[in-house]
Design a protein around this motif. Structure first.
Motif, PDB file in Angstrom:
ATOM      1  N   VAL A   1      22.157   2.070 -42.267  1.00 14.57           N
ATOM      2  CA  VAL A   1      23.515   2.274 -41.769  1.00 14.57           C
ATOM      3  C   VAL A   1      23.733   1.547 -40.448  1.00 14.57           C
ATOM      4  N   VAL A   2      22.770   1.646 -39.540  1.00 11.25           N
ATOM      5  CA  VAL A   2      22.942   1.038 -38.219  1.00 11.25           C
ATOM      6  C   VAL A   2      23.099  -0.471 -38.342  1.00 11.25           C
ATOM      7  N   LEU A   3      22.247  -1.105 -39.178  1.00 12.23           N
ATOM      8  CA  LEU A   3      22.343  -2.552 -39.351  1.00 12.23           C
ATOM      9  C   LEU A   3      23.662  -2.945 -39.993  1.00 12.23           C
ATOM     10  N   LEU A   4      24.077  -2.173 -41.001  1.00  7.43           N
ATOM     11  CA  LEU A   4      25.340  -2.474 -41.671  1.00  7.43           C
ATOM     12  C   LEU A   4      26.511  -2.301 -40.716  1.00  7.43           C
ATOM     13  N   PHE A   5      26.453  -1.267 -39.886  1.00  4.87           N
ATOM     14  CA  PHE A   5      27.539  -1.059 -38.931  1.00  4.87           C
ATOM     15  C   PHE A   5      27.634  -2.210 -37.947  1.00  4.87           C
ATOM     16  N   CYS A   6      26.486  -2.701 -37.502  1.00  3.28           N
ATOM     17  CA  CYS A   6      26.509  -3.831 -36.575  1.00  3.28           C
ATOM     18  C   CYS A   6      27.145  -5.052 -37.223  1.00  3.28           C
ATOM     19  N   THR A   7      26.843  -5.264 -38.512  1.00 11.01           N
ATOM     20  CA  THR A   7      27.438  -6.402 -39.223  1.00 11.01           C
ATOM     21  C   THR A   7      28.949  -6.258 -39.280  1.00 11.01           C
ATOM     22  N   TRP A   8      29.420  -5.034 -39.632  1.00  9.34           N
ATOM     23  CA  TRP A   8      30.856  -4.809 -39.700  1.00  9.34           C
ATOM     24  C   TRP A   8      31.501  -4.983 -38.338  1.00  9.34           C
ATOM     25  N   HIS A   9      30.900  -4.344 -37.329  1.00  8.86           N
ATOM     26  CA  HIS A   9      31.527  -4.310 -36.017  1.00  8.86           C
ATOM     27  C   HIS A   9      31.596  -5.694 -35.399  1.00  8.86           C
ATOM     28  N   GLY A  10      30.615  -6.537 -35.705  1.00  5.96           N
ATOM     29  CA  GLY A  10      30.654  -7.882 -35.159  1.00  5.96           C
ATOM     30  C   GLY A  10      31.738  -8.730 -35.758  1.00  5.96           C
ATOM     31  N   GLY A  11      32.180  -8.398 -36.969  1.00  2.61           N
ATOM     32  CA  GLY A  11      33.160  -9.237 -37.644  1.00  2.61           C
ATOM     33  C   GLY A  11      34.573  -8.721 -37.553  1.00  2.61           C
ATOM     34  N   LEU A  12      34.760  -7.451 -37.148  1.00  4.04           N
ATOM     35  CA  LEU A  12      36.109  -6.892 -37.171  1.00  4.04           C
ATOM     36  C   LEU A  12      36.204  -5.758 -36.173  1.00  4.04           C
ATOM     37  N   ALA A  13      37.167  -5.848 -35.295  1.00  7.21           N
ATOM     38  CA  ALA A  13      37.425  -4.730 -34.388  1.00  7.21           C
ATOM     39  C   ALA A  13      38.154  -3.635 -35.149  1.00  7.21           C
ATOM     40  N   ALA A  14      37.968  -2.383 -34.726  1.00  4.89           N
ATOM     41  CA  ALA A  14      38.663  -1.281 -35.379  1.00  4.89           C
ATOM     42  C   ALA A  14      40.167  -1.500 -35.305  1.00  4.89           C
ATOM     43  N   GLN A  15      40.822  -1.365 -36.469  1.00  2.49           N
ATOM     44  CA  GLN A  15      42.258  -1.619 -36.522  1.00  2.49           C
ATOM     45  C   GLN A  15      43.021  -0.315 -36.422  1.00  2.49           C
ATOM     46  N   PRO A  16      44.018  -0.242 -35.567  1.00  3.41           N
ATOM     47  CA  PRO A  16      44.803   0.991 -35.478  1.00  3.41           C
ATOM     48  C   PRO A  16      45.607   1.196 -36.747  1.00  3.41           C
ATOM     49  N   PRO A  17      45.673   2.419 -37.229  1.00  2.00           N
ATOM     50  CA  PRO A  17      46.449   2.674 -38.438  1.00  2.00           C
ATOM     51  C   PRO A  17      47.935   2.496 -38.199  1.00  2.00           C
ATOM     52  N   ALA A  18      48.637   2.138 -39.266  1.00  2.00           N
ATOM     53  CA  ALA A  18      50.086   2.013 -39.173  1.00  2.00           C
ATOM     54  C   ALA A  18      50.709   3.396 -38.997  1.00  2.00           C
ATOM     55  N   PRO A  19      51.792   3.481 -38.209  1.00  2.00           N
ATOM     56  CA  PRO A  19      52.426   4.784 -37.992  1.00  2.00           C
ATOM     57  C   PRO A  19      52.884   5.398 -39.309  1.00  2.00           C
ATOM     58  N   ASN A  20      52.606   6.708 -39.484  1.00  2.00           N
ATOM     59  CA  ASN A  20      53.047   7.481 -40.642  1.00  2.00           C
ATOM     60  C   ASN A  20      52.505   6.946 -41.963  1.00  2.00           C
ATOM     61  N   ALA A  21      51.456   6.126 -41.927  1.00  2.00           N
ATOM     62  CA  ALA A  21      50.902   5.592 -43.160  1.00  2.00           C
ATOM     63  C   ALA A  21      50.051   6.636 -43.853  1.00  2.00           C
ATOM     64  N   GLN A  22      49.908   6.457 -45.149  1.00  2.00           N
ATOM     65  CA  GLN A  22      49.035   7.315 -45.934  1.00  2.00           C
ATOM     66  C   GLN A  22      48.429   6.454 -47.018  1.00  2.00           C
ATOM     67  N   GLY A  23      47.235   6.790 -47.420  1.00  2.00           N
ATOM     68  CA  GLY A  23      46.539   5.950 -48.376  1.00  2.00           C
ATOM     69  C   GLY A  23      46.837   6.277 -49.821  1.00  2.00           C
ATOM     70  N   HIS A  24      46.013   5.683 -50.682  1.00  2.00           N
ATOM     71  CA  HIS A  24      46.102   5.876 -52.121  1.00  2.00           C
ATOM     72  C   HIS A  24      44.842   6.567 -52.623  1.00  2.00           C
ATOM     73  N   LEU A  25      44.960   7.163 -53.800  1.00  2.00           N
ATOM     74  CA  LEU A  25      43.812   7.678 -54.537  1.00  2.00           C
ATOM     75  C   LEU A  25      43.732   6.946 -55.871  1.00  2.00           C
ATOM     76  N   VAL A  26      42.526   6.572 -56.267  1.00  7.71           N
ATOM     77  CA  VAL A  26      42.292   5.984 -57.587  1.00  7.71           C
ATOM     78  C   VAL A  26      41.285   6.895 -58.281  1.00  7.71           C
ATOM     79  N   ILE A  27      41.771   7.707 -59.216  1.00  4.33           N
ATOM     80  CA  ILE A  27      40.984   8.791 -59.798  1.00  4.33           C
ATOM     81  C   ILE A  27      40.687   8.432 -61.250  1.00  4.33           C
ATOM     82  N   VAL A  28      39.408   8.192 -61.555  1.00  7.04           N
ATOM     83  CA  VAL A  28      38.997   7.676 -62.859  1.00  7.04           C
ATOM     84  C   VAL A  28      38.329   8.790 -63.663  1.00  7.04           C
TER      85      VAL A  28
END
Length: 363
Positions: free
Chosen positions: A9-36
């Motif tokens: 996890v630590v190594l994977l997190f470093c890979t992610w964090h180096g390539g992308l800063a945390a993005q602030p969520p859009a106001p009042n946004a909500q996600g989707h569910l894909v239920i199989v």
């Protein structure tokens, strides 16, 4: 095996964090569910999940495979399948409950745009993360625009209440001596319900629905809990839940909806029954609107499905049972001496197969 997955996890997190800063969520946004509903997952469903997670090159997907005893292997395979679809930042985290408080796990989930639960046993999955910071992070990501998906057990956990898979009284008052089949009855206090992840509250999801003939247990749930809508999703089929608008069915088969919110249900202590329960069978391309209880079917124009949009007539007229002579069994006949008798016992009607006119078919 779990510890090896967690160390990564630590190594994977470093890979992610180096390539992308945390993005602030859009106001009042909500996600989707894909239920199989389980079974083989068509590419169409996996591609929809990746697209909702941001698309090729952008999606950051975390697979949480703890429902399976072989989660390390199955989770890695699922992450690899997402990478083949362009989600190059797809990883699997096979966490023990003792791992769920780690800061690195929370930070990785905090950047995820897609979270996927593979199949297995839904009770293993809830035992791993229900009531932990990991589930708090998943709920937060969903509220802020991420897509959460899962199949089979990973579908069951989306709802609350959740079907555990356990049955209290197989066969009811007449348990079979020659069969190990479950869910033979529609009955009270038979289906064991437990808390789920609550991403879809007041809805109970059942999976493998048509293939495994699970109608009785889902009907029992919605009649015992009329404000809970039952969604039975068949194999190779998905329900896509959007933040606004109706839910969409995609894939190879159907989703079946049982809605007793406006039904009349028998009183506690009486045999479980109901009138005016609404049922929708929605194939791919169709939609269901939870707010209105209506369905739209593809291929019939733009009109709403008649199911749920007009009164069925049941409850608006006398049943006829006890108020008219039943036509079941061929009706009644007058004998030579003027007596009235049922034709059922001696002359089954042509439309009735003899095997259906006996209590015990013998198979």
């Amino acid at each position: 095996m779990r510890r090896v997955s967690f160390i990564g996890v630590v190594l994977l997190f470093c890979t992610w964090h180096g390539g992308l800063a945390a993005q602030p969520p859009a106001p009042n946004a909500q996600g989707h569910l894909v239920i199989v509903g389980g079974g083989p997952i068509p590419d169409e469903i996996d591609r929809r999940f990746v697209d909702l997670a941001g698309g090729a090159g952008k999606a950051r997907i975390v697979v949480l495979p703890m429902a399976s005893e072989s989660g390390a292997e199955s989770g890695a395979e699922k992450a690899a399948s997402f990478r083949k679809l362009g989600a190059v930042h797809a990883v699997s985290l096979n966490l023990a409950r003792t791992d769920t408080g780690a800061d690195s796990v929370a930070r990785m989930l905090g950047q995820a745009t897609g979270i996927w639960f593979p199949g297995g046993d839904q009770n293993r999955l809830t035992a791993a993360i229900l009531g932990t910071a990991v589930l708090d992070s998943i709920r937060s990501r969903y509220r802020h625009g991420a897509v959460v998906g899962g199949t089979s057990a990973g579908a069951a956990v989306m709802s609350d209440p959740m079907i555990s898979g356990d049955e209290r009284r197989p066969g009811g008052t007449r348990p079979p001596s020659d069969s190990s089949d479950g869910w033979m009855t529609i009955d009270r206090d038979d289906v064991v319900l437990v808390p789920g992840f609550g991403l879809l509250p007041n809805v109970t999801v059942d999976q493998h629905f048509l293939r495994r003939r699970r109608h009785n247990r889902l009907i029992s749930v919605v009649l015992e809990h009329p404000m809970v809508v039952g969604i039975g999703i068949d194999e190779s089929t998905a329900l896509v839940v959007s933040p606004q608008g109706p839910w969409e069915v995609i894939g190879a088969s159907q989703a079946t909806i049982y809605d007793a919110r406006r039904a009349t249900v028998t009183s506690p202590g009486k045999p479980l029954g109901a009138s005016e329960i609404r049922m929708h069978v929605v194939p791919a391309g169709g939609t269901f609107d939870l707010a209105t209880g209506t369905a739209r079917l593809s291929g019939i124009g733009n009109r709403e499905s008649e199911i749920g949009n007009r009164k069925s007539g049941i409850g608006n007229r006398e049943s006829g049972i006890g108020n008219r002579e039943s036509g079941i069994g061929g009706g009644w006949r007058t004998t030579a001496d003027g007596r009235r008798e049922e034709a059922w016992h001696s002359e089954p009607p042509a439309c009735c197969h003899p095997s259906l006119c006996r209590d015990d078919i013998g198979r």
